[in-house]
Write a protein that holds these residues in place. Structure first.
Motif, short mmCIF file in Angstrom:
data_model
loop_
_atom_site.label_atom_id
_atom_site.label_comp_id
_atom_site.label_asym_id
_atom_site.label_seq_id
_atom_site.Cartn_x
_atom_site.Cartn_y
_atom_site.Cartn_z
N UNK A 110 -0.05 1.70 -5.04
CA UNK A 110 -0.01 0.51 -5.98
C UNK A 110 -1.18 0.75 -6.65
N UNK A 111 -2.51 0.84 -6.05
CA UNK A 111 -3.68 0.77 -7.04
C UNK A 111 -3.70 2.84 -7.45
N UNK A 112 -3.76 3.53 -6.76
CA UNK A 112 -3.26 4.94 -7.19
C UNK A 112 -2.45 5.36 -8.29
N UNK B 157 -3.64 12.06 -4.92
CA UNK B 157 -3.48 12.52 -3.13
C UNK B 157 -2.87 10.92 -2.74
N UNK B 158 -3.24 10.49 -3.03
CA UNK B 158 -3.41 8.21 -2.52
C UNK B 158 -2.04 8.05 -2.60
N UNK B 159 -0.89 8.32 -3.79
CA UNK B 159 -0.53 8.22 -4.36
C UNK B 159 1.01 8.81 -3.18
N UNK B 160 0.66 10.17 -3.02
CA UNK B 160 1.73 11.09 -2.56
C UNK B 160 1.58 10.57 -0.95
N UNK B 161 0.13 10.52 -0.21
CA UNK B 161 0.43 10.54 0.93
C UNK B 161 0.04 8.25 1.59
N UNK B 162 0.63 7.91 0.45
CA UNK B 162 0.90 5.90 0.34
C UNK B 162 2.02 6.14 0.35
N UNK B 163 2.44 7.03 -0.50
CA UNK B 163 4.57 7.28 -0.04
C UNK B 163 5.55 7.70 0.98
N UNK C 208 2.41 0.55 6.61
CA UNK C 208 2.88 0.64 5.70
C UNK C 208 2.74 -0.31 3.96
N UNK C 209 1.93 -1.21 4.74
CA UNK C 209 0.29 -2.11 4.10
C UNK C 209 -0.36 -1.14 3.28
N UNK C 210 -0.66 -0.80 4.50
CA UNK C 210 -2.11 0.90 3.53
C UNK C 210 -1.18 1.15 2.52
#
Length: 174
Positions: free
Chosen positions: A65-67, A15-21, A57-59
């Motif tokens: 990256x962390x995901x 979920x972090x990778x998806x929303x971060x992207x 964008x930073x978030x």
């Protein structure tokens, strides 16, 4: 690594990778909600972007990256902590249910807030997971105990050697 960790970490990270992207690609959707958190953070943290879209964008970059690191099992404890740190302002900014008057919208935001709170709990568990190895505190205590034992043995050896030297000097014929 256990099968449970190999499956659970990517599930938590996805979920972090998806929303971060999504936030990297189009930060404009989340930027207005981020204003309430970005402005105070920019005042207290030097170098933190004052532009809301840049902060989003930073978030997003931190979450991607962390995901990815958590999903691949690379430095999973640090990755989980980074995700937890990025999730707190996201939750406060994006799901401030206490500010909403409409009961239906308020309830929907409360559900999202609680979902993020649950994910935060999972991330904290992932950050505490040592993969079956003893934690740093336990290893430190064990190393300290071994060092104390070694010092005691060295002191006893030195005392025994000193006593033996004294006995040798008192023996007749020396």
């Amino acid at each position: 690594m256990s099968v449970m960790r190999q499956v659970a970490r990517p599930m938590l990270a996805w979920i972090f990778i998806q929303f971060g992207f999504n936030h990297l690609r189009d930060p404009s959707a989340a930027a207005p909600a981020a204003e309430a958190v970005v402005t105070p953070l920019a005042e207290y943290l030097p170098g933190f972007p004052k532009d809301h879209e840049q902060a989003v964008r930073l978030n997003g970059a931190v979450q991607v990256g962390a995901g990815a690191m958590l999903a691949m099992g690379r430095m999973p404890r640090a990755a989980a902590l980074a995700l937890a740190a990025s999730l707190v302002p996201t939750t406060v900014a994006g799901h401030a249910f206490w500010k909403i008057e409409d009961p239906q919208e308020r309830n929907q935001q409360l559900v999202h807030f609680l979902k993020n709170l649950s994910m935060l709990g999972g991330l904290l568990l992932a950050a505490a997971d040592t993969g079956g190895r003893p934690c740093l505190a336990r290893r430190s205590r064990a190393a300290t105990a071994h060092a104390r034992r070694d010092v005691r043995l060295a002191c006893r050896s030195a005392q025994a050697a000193n006593t033996a030297r004294g006995v040798k000097e008192r023996l007749p014929g020396r």
